[in-house]
Design an enzyme around this catalytic site. Sequence first.
Site, PDB file in Angstrom:
ATOM      1  N   HIS A   1      -2.212 -12.239  -2.256  1.00 20.75           N
ATOM      2  CA  HIS A   1      -3.129 -13.362  -1.125  1.00 20.75           C
ATOM      3  C   HIS A   1      -3.445 -14.683  -0.613  1.00 20.75           C
ATOM      4  CE1 HIS A   1      -6.554  -9.976  -3.013  1.00 20.75           C
ATOM      5  NE2 HIS A   1      -5.637 -10.088  -2.567  1.00 20.75           N
TER       6      HIS A   1
ATOM      7  N   HIS B   1       0.854  -1.255  -0.161  1.00 18.95           N
ATOM      8  CA  HIS B   1      -0.164   0.169   0.172  1.00 18.95           C
ATOM      9  C   HIS B   1       0.648   1.095   0.490  1.00 18.95           C
ATOM     10  CE1 HIS B   1      -4.027  -1.570   0.768  1.00 18.95           C
ATOM     11  NE2 HIS B   1      -3.452  -2.459   0.482  1.00 18.95           N
TER      12      HIS B   1
END
EC number: 1.11.1.21
Length: 721
Positions: A253, A90
């Site tokens: 993920h 991020h």
Amino acid sequence: MSENKCPMHHSAGGTTNRDWWPKQLRLDILHQHSSLSNPMGDDFNYAEAFKSLDLAAVKQDLLALMTDSQDWWPADFGHYGPLFIRMAWHSAGTYRTGDGRGGAGSGNQRFAPLNSWPDNVSLDKARRLIWPIKQKYGNKISWADLIILTGNVALESMGFKTLGFAGGRVDIWEPEADIYWGAEDKWLDDKRYSGERDLEDPLAAVQMGLIYVNPEGPNGDPDPFAAAVDIRETFARMAMNDEETVALIAGGHTFGKTHGAGDAALVGPEPEAASIEQQGLGWKSSYKSGKGGDAISSGLEVTWTSTPTQWSNNFFENLFGYEWELTKSPAGAHQWIPKNGAGKGVIPDAHDASKRHVPAMLTTDLALIFDPDYEKISRRLFENPDEFAEIFAKAWYKLTHRDMGPCTRYLGPEVPAEEFLWQDPIPAVDHPLVDEQDVTDLKLKIIGSGLTISEVVSTAWASASTYRGSDMRGGANGARIRLAPQKDWPVNQPEQLAKVLKVLESIQSEFNKSGKKISLADLIVLAGCVGIDQAARNAGVEVTIPFTPGRMDATQAQTDVESFAVLEPVADGFRNYHPTQFSVSAEELLVDRAQLLTLTAPEMTVLIGGLRVLDTNADQSKTGVLTARPEFLTNDFFVNLLDMGTTWKPTSKAEDRFEGVDRVSGQPKWTASRVDLIFGSNSQLRALAEVYASSDAQLRFIDDFIAAWTKVMNLDRFDLR
């Protein structure tokens, strides 16, 4: 003391100039990150400090932290790795190619608005977890570098082999005021779209406060096909192709989980709005313990794999291994689980070893098998796990290093030997540099070439002014102005450019036959310096224009045409180039370009004045050339702009072109653009223009112009810093 007698009323936030005049030109973005806000001092050299860092020791401390779960914020599955990967992702993932802004290069995740974006819930905790390590090593490692290094170590600690790590990111010490994150005034709003689904430039996220896309689907609609459209657009805007996109999503993920244990309404305000006693932390939850198994971040409650703290192929195994049906998390968010109760007990609980769960997926995960192009890539990577690991490693490295500029800025023992096309490679200097006598001889050749002052100055400016301080791309080094796509940009006047380059290449070829060499990149800059020298001499002033050789010429094979296309100016106020009418004014676009060139308001001002009298407009028009003696380096632009004997009136419906007429006779005198007139209209810019318009300002003007010119010519000369 009663409130009405308090001497500090300003602390309550009085009315500002922008409250009164919301459209006032934002010049403050040109004066960010100065020594006034930086505690390190002008003599601090971060590159030198980083070189003294024991990187292996830092990594060892980070490795120990991964499984050192803290009671105040327990680690999911006993491992902080997934949280730290998200922190690094991020940080880097805000980068967008449109203007090169965002990214991990400055440690901006510590400041508003990023520290309080809805997509960054709980990353305040991640940064607090690594604070003891930052504290231990102090100024030898920046927050920006530590955040990315922590993500790398997290991957390595869970069995993944990364491609490498480069240090060199320098921290900022205040929020960035220049980055346009969108026009929305509510979190997760999406006013940035128009038409069918046209995302506003230069934005690269679908909603205010998100890094990329809404994991539930566009605007929360759980449609994997529509989600694929958003994914492809947003990832492309941060320089990722379909293959890299699939690998990044699947690789990221493979680890960890999302958090949606309860009602998101029970989560308190973000860090910037939180109470003072929370000490910079935010999102305090009143749902049960508010942490561990009770944590709420995105509102989704998804664990993708049975190996959430170990690199594996299980994400693809689960994605392809089940049929999926829509459900909702405990917080009410759309997510997907296997149909018909399949997958029971496959997934471990993050905090209770006695509990097991079914696999779950996000709408954006299912897009990787619903979209036909993504499905082909996903299936290939599923069936070829070694290829998957290789592509993810390269994509992760690109993600976390994309905004660092050329490899010459990379620091540390873990920098990969391989150089990638996205790094805009330039050959290393492979010959002795020209000396003072060589430069003198070359100057004489340029003077005798028949090229005009305007032509050589325009070409040098076009070459150097592609630089973006945001991601340190562009600039004169590499001489890419002679290559596609830059040679064909209308702003660069392709016909004139080809003429100038042909002459300079002839001079270069002849000189290089002597046994010495000069690159075309150096010669283009030198020719511009010669033009300024001649223009100053025309004005009766002898000057010395600094010139430092050392640039090299890139090849077309080293130049990604599509990647460089985003550097093309849609407008350039320095060359009075405004081919398209935008909702943003020409003067705002000028200031934006000046900020990307790392210019101050005085530097921007003096460059405009000089470039105008040197007759460098992109269309060779006389708009803003407020002088009767072009190619003389004088302060005429400012003198004539501020002449009260001239009145101005718009000549276009859009009020972007103007005519200056004699106040008494009404006779036309000049034409100008909004960019020109703003230096007489805006009070701050007028104050600067008045300095250069004064009768004693000619020498100051020339000195300041040369200093600003030299700065732009050397913006990408990282070897000189």
